[in-house]
Write a protein that holds these residues in place. Structure first.
Motif, PDB file in Angstrom:
ATOM      1  N   PRO A 152       0.804  -1.230   0.000  1.00 22.79           N
ATOM      2  CA  PRO A 152       0.000   0.000   0.000  1.00 22.79           C
ATOM      3  C   PRO A 152       0.832   1.273   0.000  1.00 22.79           C
ATOM      4  O   PRO A 152       0.320   2.336  -0.356  1.00 22.79           O
ATOM      5  N   GLU A 153       2.099   1.167   0.374  1.00 22.85           N
ATOM      6  CA  GLU A 153       2.960   2.355   0.375  1.00 22.85           C
ATOM      7  C   GLU A 153       3.336   2.802  -1.033  1.00 22.85           C
ATOM      8  O   GLU A 153       3.724   3.950  -1.249  1.00 22.85           O
ATOM      9  N   VAL A 154       3.237   1.887  -2.007  1.00 25.53           N
ATOM     10  CA  VAL A 154       3.524   2.234  -3.400  1.00 25.53           C
ATOM     11  C   VAL A 154       2.332   3.008  -3.956  1.00 25.53           C
ATOM     12  O   VAL A 154       1.189   2.570  -3.840  1.00 25.53           O
ATOM     13  N   VAL A 155       2.610   4.163  -4.558  1.00 27.36           N
ATOM     14  CA  VAL A 155       1.541   5.006  -5.089  1.00 27.36           C
ATOM     15  C   VAL A 155       1.690   5.107  -6.609  1.00 27.36           C
ATOM     16  O   VAL A 155       2.673   4.635  -7.182  1.00 27.36           O
ATOM     17  N   PHE A 156       0.712   5.735  -7.234  1.00 24.41           N
ATOM     18  CA  PHE A 156       0.687   5.740  -8.696  1.00 24.41           C
ATOM     19  C   PHE A 156       0.378   7.124  -9.250  1.00 24.41           C
ATOM     20  O   PHE A 156      -0.421   7.871  -8.674  1.00 24.41           O
ATOM     21  N   GLU A 157       1.058   7.421 -10.354  1.00 29.05           N
ATOM     22  CA  GLU A 157       0.756   8.604 -11.155  1.00 29.05           C
ATOM     23  C   GLU A 157       0.153   8.080 -12.460  1.00 29.05           C
ATOM     24  O   GLU A 157       0.857   7.502 -13.285  1.00 29.05           O
ATOM     25  N   ILE A 158      -1.132   8.256 -12.615  1.00 24.51           N
ATOM     26  CA  ILE A 158      -1.821   7.726 -13.788  1.00 24.51           C
ATOM     27  C   ILE A 158      -1.736   8.718 -14.936  1.00 24.51           C
ATOM     28  O   ILE A 158      -2.212   9.857 -14.840  1.00 24.51           O
ATOM     29  N   ASP A 159      -1.085   8.278 -16.001  1.00 27.15           N
ATOM     30  CA  ASP A 159      -1.080   9.065 -17.233  1.00 27.15           C
ATOM     31  C   ASP A 159      -2.391   8.768 -17.937  1.00 27.15           C
ATOM     32  O   ASP A 159      -2.578   7.697 -18.521  1.00 27.15           O
ATOM     33  N   THR A 160      -3.307   9.700 -17.847  1.00 21.98           N
ATOM     34  CA  THR A 160      -4.668   9.452 -18.322  1.00 21.98           C
ATOM     35  C   THR A 160      -4.727   9.287 -19.836  1.00 21.98           C
ATOM     36  O   THR A 160      -5.554   8.523 -20.351  1.00 21.98           O
ATOM     37  N   TYR A 161      -3.850   9.984 -20.549  1.00 21.47           N
ATOM     38  CA  TYR A 161      -3.853   9.875 -22.007  1.00 21.47           C
ATOM     39  C   TYR A 161      -3.399   8.488 -22.447  1.00 21.47           C
ATOM     40  O   TYR A 161      -4.046   7.834 -23.269  1.00 21.47           O
ATOM     41  N   TRP A 162      -2.281   8.028 -21.866  1.00 21.35           N
ATOM     42  CA  TRP A 162      -1.795   6.712 -22.263  1.00 21.35           C
ATOM     43  C   TRP A 162      -2.728   5.604 -21.801  1.00 21.35           C
ATOM     44  O   TRP A 162      -2.826   4.559 -22.446  1.00 21.35           O
ATOM     45  N   ALA A 163      -3.413   5.819 -20.689  1.00 25.95           N
ATOM     46  CA  ALA A 163      -4.421   4.843 -20.265  1.00 25.95           C
ATOM     47  C   ALA A 163      -5.506   4.712 -21.331  1.00 25.95           C
ATOM     48  O   ALA A 163      -5.938   3.599 -21.670  1.00 25.95           O
ATOM     49  N   ALA A 164      -5.932   5.854 -21.871  1.00 29.17           N
ATOM     50  CA  ALA A 164      -6.954   5.831 -22.921  1.00 29.17           C
ATOM     51  C   ALA A 164      -6.431   5.166 -24.192  1.00 29.17           C
ATOM     52  O   ALA A 164      -7.130   4.368 -24.830  1.00 29.17           O
ATOM     53  N   VAL A 165      -5.193   5.479 -24.564  1.00 29.87           N
ATOM     54  CA  VAL A 165      -4.592   4.847 -25.742  1.00 29.87           C
ATOM     55  C   VAL A 165      -4.510   3.336 -25.549  1.00 29.87           C
ATOM     56  O   VAL A 165      -4.687   2.560 -26.498  1.00 29.87           O
ATOM     57  N   GLY A 166      -4.285   2.899 -24.307  1.00 24.34           N
ATOM     58  CA  GLY A 166      -4.203   1.481 -24.004  1.00 24.34           C
ATOM     59  C   GLY A 166      -5.541   0.786 -23.910  1.00 24.34           C
ATOM     60  O   GLY A 166      -5.593  -0.419 -23.612  1.00 24.34           O
ATOM     61  N   GLY A 167      -6.630   1.513 -24.156  1.00 19.09           N
ATOM     62  CA  GLY A 167      -7.947   0.903 -24.195  1.00 19.09           C
ATOM     63  C   GLY A 167      -8.770   1.036 -22.938  1.00 19.09           C
ATOM     64  O   GLY A 167      -9.860   0.464 -22.846  1.00 19.09           O
ATOM     65  N   ALA A 168      -8.288   1.794 -21.960  1.00 19.94           N
ATOM     66  CA  ALA A 168      -9.010   1.948 -20.702  1.00 19.94           C
ATOM     67  C   ALA A 168      -9.862   3.213 -20.709  1.00 19.94           C
ATOM     68  O   ALA A 168      -9.630   4.145 -21.483  1.00 19.94           O
ATOM     69  N   ASP A 169     -10.833   3.237 -19.823  1.00 16.26           N
ATOM     70  CA  ASP A 169     -11.604   4.441 -19.537  1.00 16.26           C
ATOM     71  C   ASP A 169     -10.885   5.119 -18.373  1.00 16.26           C
ATOM     72  O   ASP A 169     -10.983   4.661 -17.229  1.00 16.26           O
ATOM     73  N   PRO A 170     -10.143   6.197 -18.627  1.00 15.97           N
ATOM     74  CA  PRO A 170      -9.301   6.758 -17.564  1.00 15.97           C
ATOM     75  C   PRO A 170     -10.076   7.248 -16.348  1.00 15.97           C
ATOM     76  O   PRO A 170      -9.604   7.109 -15.219  1.00 15.97           O
ATOM     77  N   ALA A 171     -11.261   7.801 -16.557  1.00 15.51           N
ATOM     78  CA  ALA A 171     -12.053   8.262 -15.419  1.00 15.51           C
ATOM     79  C   ALA A 171     -12.473   7.078 -14.548  1.00 15.51           C
ATOM     80  O   ALA A 171     -12.420   7.145 -13.316  1.00 15.51           O
ATOM     81  N   ALA A 172     -12.879   5.986 -15.182  1.00 15.56           N
ATOM     82  CA  ALA A 172     -13.270   4.792 -14.424  1.00 15.56           C
ATOM     83  C   ALA A 172     -12.078   4.205 -13.673  1.00 15.56           C
ATOM     84  O   ALA A 172     -12.210   3.759 -12.525  1.00 15.56           O
ATOM     85  N   VAL A 173     -10.913   4.203 -14.309  1.00 17.12           N
ATOM     86  CA  VAL A 173      -9.706   3.710 -13.646  1.00 17.12           C
ATOM     87  C   VAL A 173      -9.404   4.533 -12.407  1.00 17.12           C
ATOM     88  O   VAL A 173      -9.108   3.987 -11.327  1.00 17.12           O
ATOM     89  N   LEU A 174      -9.466   5.846 -12.532  1.00 15.30           N
ATOM     90  CA  LEU A 174      -9.199   6.711 -11.383  1.00 15.30           C
ATOM     91  C   LEU A 174     -10.182   6.435 -10.253  1.00 15.30           C
ATOM     92  O   LEU A 174      -9.806   6.420  -9.080  1.00 15.30           O
ATOM     93  N   GLY A 175     -11.429   6.191 -10.608  1.00 13.02           N
ATOM     94  CA  GLY A 175     -12.422   5.889  -9.589  1.00 13.02           C
ATOM     95  C   GLY A 175     -12.129   4.583  -8.870  1.00 13.02           C
ATOM     96  O   GLY A 175     -12.309   4.485  -7.651  1.00 13.02           O
ATOM     97  N   ARG A 176     -11.652   3.596  -9.613  1.00  9.59           N
ATOM     98  CA  ARG A 176     -11.372   2.295  -9.004  1.00  9.59           C
ATOM     99  C   ARG A 176     -10.105   2.312  -8.154  1.00  9.59           C
ATOM    100  O   ARG A 176     -10.037   1.669  -7.108  1.00  9.59           O
ATOM    101  N   LEU A 177      -9.103   3.056  -8.599  1.00  9.05           N
ATOM    102  CA  LEU A 177      -7.837   3.074  -7.864  1.00  9.05           C
ATOM    103  C   LEU A 177      -7.859   4.025  -6.679  1.00  9.05           C
ATOM    104  O   LEU A 177      -7.051   3.892  -5.758  1.00  9.05           O
ATOM    105  N   ALA A 178      -8.725   5.009  -6.740  1.00  6.23           N
ATOM    106  CA  ALA A 178      -8.983   5.897  -5.600  1.00  6.23           C
ATOM    107  C   ALA A 178      -7.703   6.465  -4.998  1.00  6.23           C
ATOM    108  O   ALA A 178      -6.898   7.067  -5.702  1.00  6.23           O
ATOM    109  N   ASP A 179      -7.507   6.247  -3.695  1.00  6.58           N
ATOM    110  CA  ASP A 179      -6.428   6.939  -2.998  1.00  6.58           C
ATOM    111  C   ASP A 179      -5.045   6.371  -3.272  1.00  6.58           C
ATOM    112  O   ASP A 179      -4.053   6.887  -2.748  1.00  6.58           O
ATOM    113  N   ARG A 180      -4.930   5.330  -4.108  1.00  4.45           N
ATOM    114  CA  ARG A 180      -3.593   4.895  -4.537  1.00  4.45           C
ATOM    115  C   ARG A 180      -3.010   5.863  -5.561  1.00  4.45           C
ATOM    116  O   ARG A 180      -1.819   5.801  -5.875  1.00  4.45           O
ATOM    117  N   VAL A 181      -3.864   6.744  -6.085  1.00  2.57           N
ATOM    118  CA  VAL A 181      -3.435   7.730  -7.084  1.00  2.57           C
ATOM    119  C   VAL A 181      -3.087   9.036  -6.375  1.00  2.57           C
ATOM    120  O   VAL A 181      -3.947   9.649  -5.739  1.00  2.57           O
TER     121      VAL A 181
END
Length: 248
Positions: A152-181
């Motif tokens: 849990p100490e490892v955190v994440f910086e989500i590149d929303t553009y590359w997430a979208a290019v990779g086929g993800a819904d970036p807003a949904a990803v952010l919602g699921r990952l919550a406070d790890r971001v």
């Protein structure tokens, strides 16, 4: 409370030979925070200049933590910059994101680096590209599985553009990952590999939904890897959009 936007200095890498002039120009555009990509390059001088310009260091990308046999000097340099967030921006082989075993190996690496970073008072973050999202294992994007495998100490910086290019819904990803971001890269463009980026708010990215889904205290970091227009004009327009002063 939402932080003021930061800017990844890789965006202006072609201008960083004139570091003082470039940071002064960014401050003149209204940026109050920056995200360096080479923290071991004169960290004391960088910190002094940033302080003089009223610029906070939101975090630092540090590929050197993998290149060097001992990452301690890299962590020490990041601490000098005045941030507690050191980010691995790449370096894990792409094929490791295609299997569960590979993801477990990636998690082991991040957990180890996180423990070493903590010895210097730092949090370890990981920044994605598209290849962490393209593989889908058991119905989940590989990056999201990786998050669950890391401490849990490892955190994440989500590149929303590359997430979208990779086929993800970036807003949904952010919602699921919550406070790890703890940070997100906000960029815009046609959501196509190899095509240049444009000012935030003028491309195909669902920026309002992304901003609404992100944790309120996560850094919003503007980055344009390649730009279709003048880079400083695009950065100024991006900041105006994020501050609510630009076109909706």
């Amino acid at each position: 409370m939402t932080r003021q936007p930061s800017v990844q200095l890789y965006t202006v890498r072609d201008h960083m030979a004139s570091r003082e002039a470039t940071l002064t120009r960014l401050a003149g555009l209204g940026f109050t925070a920056v995200e360096p990509y080479d923290p071991t390059d004169d960290p004391k001088g960088f910190r002094a200049l940033a302080d003089d310009l009223g610029l906070t260091v939101s975090g630092a990308h540090a590929m050197a933590m993998l290149r060097e046999p001992d990452p301690a000097p890299v962590f020490e340099a990041v601490a000098v910059l005045g941030t507690d967030l050191v980010i691995l921006p790449a370096g894990i082989p792409e094929q490791q994101f295609t299997t569960r075993e590979g993801l477990e190996q990636a998690a082991e690496l991040l957990n180890s680096l996180s423990a070493k970073a903590a010895e210097h008072g730092l949090r370890l973050g990981y920044h994605n590209h598209w290849w962490e999202f393209e593989p889908v294992l058991d119905g989940r994007h590989a990056l999201e599985i990786l998050v669950g495998l890391t401490a849990p100490e490892v955190v994440f910086e989500i590149d929303t553009y590359w997430a979208a290019v990779g086929g993800a819904d970036p807003a949904a990803v952010l919602g699921r990952l919550a406070d790890r971001v703890v940070a997100l890269h906000v960029k815009d463009g046609p959501i196509v590999k190899g095509e240049p980026h444009v000012a935030v708010g003028t491309g195909a990215m669902p920026v309002p939904a992304i901003l609404a889904a992100a944790p309120a205290d996560a850094w919003r970091v503007v980055e344009l890897d390649e730009c279709a227009t003048d880079i400083f004009e695009a950065l100024g327009a991006s900041l105006a959009y994020l501050d609510g002063r630009g076109p909706a």
